[in-house]
Design a protein around this motif. Structure first.
Motif, PDB file in Angstrom:
ATOM      1  N   LYS A 107      -6.333   5.108  -4.713  1.00 20.81           N
ATOM      2  CA  LYS A 107      -6.615   4.540  -3.245  1.00 20.81           C
ATOM      3  C   LYS A 107      -7.264   5.619  -2.408  1.00 20.81           C
ATOM      4  CE  LYS A 107      -3.932   0.963  -3.229  1.00 20.81           C
ATOM      5  NZ  LYS A 107      -4.517  -0.692  -3.510  1.00 20.81           N
ATOM      6  N   LYS A 149       0.580   3.559   0.966  1.00 20.46           N
ATOM      7  CA  LYS A 149       0.061   3.082  -0.300  1.00 20.46           C
ATOM      8  C   LYS A 149       0.083   4.281  -1.330  1.00 20.46           C
ATOM      9  CE  LYS A 149      -3.159  -0.222   1.477  1.00 20.46           C
ATOM     10  NZ  LYS A 149      -4.489  -0.952   1.400  1.00 20.46           N
ATOM     11  N   VAL A 159       2.068  -0.668  -2.307  1.00 17.89           N
ATOM     12  CA  VAL A 159       1.549  -1.000  -0.985  1.00 17.89           C
ATOM     13  C   VAL A 159       3.194  -1.155  -0.265  1.00 17.89           C
ATOM     14  CG1 VAL A 159       0.501  -2.004   0.538  1.00 17.89           C
ATOM     15  CG2 VAL A 159      -0.690  -1.580  -1.397  1.00 17.89           C
ATOM     16  N   GLU A 191      -2.282   4.262   6.224  1.00 17.46           N
ATOM     17  CA  GLU A 191      -3.415   3.666   6.811  1.00 17.46           C
ATOM     18  C   GLU A 191      -3.249   2.611   7.861  1.00 17.46           C
ATOM     19  OE1 GLU A 191      -5.902   1.813   3.587  1.00 17.46           O
ATOM     20  OE2 GLU A 191      -5.267  -0.124   4.146  1.00 17.46           O
ATOM     21  N   GLU A 192      -4.192   2.386   8.808  1.00 19.05           N
ATOM     22  CA  GLU A 192      -4.134   1.493   9.878  1.00 19.05           C
ATOM     23  C   GLU A 192      -3.735   0.053   9.482  1.00 19.05           C
ATOM     24  OE1 GLU A 192      -7.541  -0.354  12.946  1.00 19.05           O
ATOM     25  OE2 GLU A 192      -8.067   1.154  11.202  1.00 19.05           O
ATOM     26  N   PHE A 193      -2.827  -0.762  10.213  1.00 18.34           N
ATOM     27  CA  PHE A 193      -2.460  -1.999   9.752  1.00 18.34           C
ATOM     28  C   PHE A 193      -3.606  -2.965  10.497  1.00 18.34           C
ATOM     29  CE2 PHE A 193      -0.552  -5.991  10.664  1.00 18.34           C
ATOM     30  CZ  PHE A 193       0.254  -6.307   9.424  1.00 18.34           C
ATOM     31  N   LEU A 194      -4.156  -3.771   9.477  1.00 17.60           N
ATOM     32  CA  LEU A 194      -5.291  -4.631   9.991  1.00 17.60           C
ATOM     33  C   LEU A 194      -4.651  -6.139  10.074  1.00 17.60           C
ATOM     34  CD1 LEU A 194      -8.086  -3.635   7.516  1.00 17.60           C
ATOM     35  CD2 LEU A 194      -7.612  -2.885   9.858  1.00 17.60           C
ATOM     36  N   GLU A 198      -6.948 -13.186   4.906  1.00 16.58           N
ATOM     37  CA  GLU A 198      -7.136 -12.331   3.755  1.00 16.58           C
ATOM     38  C   GLU A 198      -8.047 -13.296   2.717  1.00 16.58           C
ATOM     39  OE1 GLU A 198      -4.569  -9.713   1.590  1.00 16.58           O
ATOM     40  OE2 GLU A 198      -3.420  -9.760   3.467  1.00 16.58           O
ATOM     41  N   LYS A 220       0.185 -14.356  -2.285  1.00 13.73           N
ATOM     42  CA  LYS A 220       0.842 -13.345  -2.929  1.00 13.73           C
ATOM     43  C   LYS A 220       2.171 -13.180  -3.034  1.00 13.73           C
ATOM     44  CE  LYS A 220      -2.445  -9.552  -2.656  1.00 13.73           C
ATOM     45  NZ  LYS A 220      -3.844 -10.164  -2.021  1.00 13.73           N
ATOM     46  N   GLU A 289      -8.924  -3.494  -0.286  1.00 12.65           N
ATOM     47  CA  GLU A 289      -8.948  -2.780  -1.322  1.00 12.65           C
ATOM     48  C   GLU A 289     -10.140  -3.204  -2.446  1.00 12.65           C
ATOM     49  OE1 GLU A 289      -6.008  -3.800  -4.219  1.00 12.65           O
ATOM     50  OE2 GLU A 289      -6.123  -6.008  -3.783  1.00 12.65           O
TER      51      GLU A 289
HETATM   52  P1  AMP Z   1      -3.484  -3.585  -1.628  1.00 11.65           P
HETATM   53  O1  AMP Z   1      -2.687  -3.601  -3.048  1.00 11.65           O
HETATM   54  O2  AMP Z   1      -4.226  -2.542  -1.410  1.00 11.65           O
HETATM   55  O3  AMP Z   1      -4.364  -4.845  -1.808  1.00 11.65           O
HETATM   56  O4  AMP Z   1      -2.381  -4.266  -0.913  1.00 11.65           O
HETATM   57  C1  AMP Z   1      -1.491  -5.288  -0.950  1.00 11.65           C
HETATM   58  C2  AMP Z   1      -1.532  -6.077   0.230  1.00 11.65           C
HETATM   59  O5  AMP Z   1      -0.757  -5.446   1.303  1.00 11.65           O
HETATM   60  C3  AMP Z   1      -2.837  -6.670   0.696  1.00 11.65           C
HETATM   61  O6  AMP Z   1      -3.122  -7.838   0.037  1.00 11.65           O
HETATM   62  C4  AMP Z   1      -2.179  -6.954   2.071  1.00 11.65           C
HETATM   63  O7  AMP Z   1      -1.520  -8.161   2.090  1.00 11.65           O
HETATM   64  C5  AMP Z   1      -1.319  -5.925   2.469  1.00 11.65           C
HETATM   65  N1  AMP Z   1      -2.184  -4.717   2.948  1.00 11.65           N
HETATM   66  C6  AMP Z   1      -2.712  -3.830   2.282  1.00 11.65           C
HETATM   67  N2  AMP Z   1      -3.384  -2.912   3.247  1.00 11.65           N
HETATM   68  C7  AMP Z   1      -3.188  -3.493   4.481  1.00 11.65           C
HETATM   69  C8  AMP Z   1      -3.487  -3.017   5.849  1.00 11.65           C
HETATM   70  N3  AMP Z   1      -4.348  -1.763   5.905  1.00 11.65           N
HETATM   71  N4  AMP Z   1      -3.191  -3.855   6.952  1.00 11.65           N
HETATM   72  C9  AMP Z   1      -2.419  -4.870   6.589  1.00 11.65           C
HETATM   73  N5  AMP Z   1      -2.006  -5.454   5.467  1.00 11.65           N
HETATM   74  C10 AMP Z   1      -2.472  -4.657   4.404  1.00 11.65           C
END
Ligand code: AMP
Ligand code: GLY
Length: 428
Positions: A107, A149, A159, A191-194, A198, A220, A289
């Motif tokens: 990451k 993460k 995550v 990381e900042e929450f978005l 999706e 998911k 990601e």
């Molecule tokens: P990732 O493995 O990085 O895809 O993260 C798994 C899931 O966590 C993502 O599909 C999102 O639903 C959630 N997620 C990851 N990063 C963020 C973020 N910065 N803000 C909000 N949700 C996140």
């Protein structure tokens, strides 16, 4: 062409189904595959990490192309082995080398890559094992929710998002100091929450040009309404109705092209798929990601919409002759629903008899097997995600009806699936 495909899940079943339709195909081998893919090729007992065995197999069977489904072999250097081994270096290899696979494998690597190439993503900071106190201090300065993460591969579990600061502090200590995810959490990205919807976009690139595949959205969480634990994916849909042409253009300009250019600027050779996990926020589309492979179950929804010979496009990618364009796709909606073992994604049983599976006869409703196995002439469960069904139709609601109708004819004890795939998009 003789093709060797690595993997055993629903994604590889969809690849095998599509490869079997190629004009270029002579023999398809799937390592290890599952009983479902025997309709399309031969399953072989070959472990990707036994490099010598892989080499002998490829030479004995005159393999022309290797395609890798999952991330593990790529992050661990299977592509590098083919490229560095003279006897194998003529074989077309679909999947990036170790360094390119770091887009998914680390990451921190992917965040630094995005920062360097000005690709929109959440702001972040990375902390090492010896920086627990710094990480705790940092958490106190940022707003909830807290997104933590694990840097490395953690089987989709790395995550963790907490609303409460104290929970986040406990979590960061567990991840860094107690190595909750082993080596994978020896570094953690905060990381900042978005916030937003999706979706995912996929390309096949040769490092310069790229083929754009159809977009998809996956589901998911284990429970309906997208609640409960995270899973590998309980369903998928393509196209995604809220992704307009202008959003596609924005993604191309701000994300896909800078990513591919960035790889070339960084001198990272990349032949293979890039999976962009994206989120549509108020500030525009941002990257959540990267993955260095196709998604599962997104592939089961995406490939049935592609109207081109998949081996031809892969060959263009391996020979680095891609002229960037969108692949020809049909206008149907593909809706995929997964059937899993009771208990998944936590503890579940294996070895349960599956009834009702027949050979695929129609192209508008396809079963893709995943965690299945043949024992004593009986098809049994062999994993959490057991199989999925993709329904296709010009009318999204009919696609959904077809998928669920076929899914319910396949039965095993303790089975579970979500009944709300597509609901959030008005397909119900
Ligand atoms: P990732 O493995 O990085 O895809 O993260 C798994 C899931 O966590 C993502 O599909 C999102 O639903 C959630 N997620 C990851 N990063 C963020 C973020 N910065 N803000 C909000 N949700 C996140
Ligand atoms: N379905 C999400 C993934 O393949 O990573």
């Amino acid at each position: 062409m003789n093709v060797l495909l690595f993997g055993s899940g629903g994604r590889e079943s969809a690849f095998a189904w599509k490869i079997a339709q190629s004009q270029l195909l002579d023999e398809l081998y799937i390592a290890p595959g599952n009983p479902g893919v025997m309709e399309y090729g031969k399953c072989v007992d070959l472990k990707w990490n036994n490099f010598n065995h892989v080499k002998d197999f490829c030479l004995n069977k005159y393999i022309d192309m290797v395609i890798v489904g999952p991330e593990d072999p790529l992050v661990n250097g299977l592509a590098d082995y083919f490229s560095n081994t003279q006897a194998l270096s003529h074989i077309y290899f679909i999947g990036p080398k170790k360094v390119g696979a770091q887009l998914e494998g680390s990451k921190d690597f992917s965040k630094r890559f995005m920062a360097r190439h000005e690709i929109p993503t959440a702001s972040y900071k990375t902390f090492r094992k010896d920086q627990v106190q710094e990480a705790v201090d940092y958490l106190k300065t940022v707003e909830a929710p807290y997104v933590l993460k694990a840097d490395g591969l953690a089987g989709g579990k790395g995550v963790v998002i907490h609303e409460d600061l104290n929970d986040a502090i406990i979590e960061i200590k567990e991840m860094l100091a107690d190595e909750k995810f082993g080596e994978a959490s020896s570094q953690v990205v905060i990381e900042e929450f978005l916030e937003g919807m999706e979706f995912s976009i996929f390309v096949l690139t040769d490092g310069n040009g790229y083929f754009l595949l159809p977009e998809a959205k996956d589901y998911k969480r284990i429970n309906e309404g997208d609640k409960g634990l995270n899973t590998g994916g309980m369903g998928a849909i393509s196209p995604v109705p809220f992704i307009t042409k202008s959003i596609f253009e924005e993604v191309k300009q701000n994300i896909i092209e800078p990513t591919i250019k960035g790889l070339s600027v960084d001198k990272i050779e990349y032949v293979g798929f890039i999976f962009f996990g994206l989120i549509l926020t108020k500030k525009g589309v941002q990257v959540i990601e990267y993955n260095c492979r196709m998604g599962d179950p997104e592939t089961e929804a995406v490939l049935p919409r592609v109207e081109e010979d998949i081996l031809m496009v892969m060959k263009e990618s391996a020979t680095k002759t891609i002229i960037s364009r969108t692949l020809k796709v049909n206008k149907q909606t593909a809706l995929t629903v997964m059937k899993v073992s009771g208990g998944y994604p936590e503890k579940y049983s294996k070895g349960i008899i599956i009834n009702g599976i027949e050979k695929n006869r129609n192209d508008d409703c396809i079963v893709f097997q995943a965690g299945t196995k043949m024992e004593d002439n009986k098809l049994i469960t062999n994993g959490g995600r057991v199989l999925c069904v993709t329904g296709l139709d010009i009318d999204p609601l009919n696609a959904r009806k077809k998928a669920y109708a076929l899914l319910q004819t396949i039965k095993f004890k303790g089975e579970y699936s979500r009944h709300d795939i597509g609901n959030d998009l008005g397909i119900k």
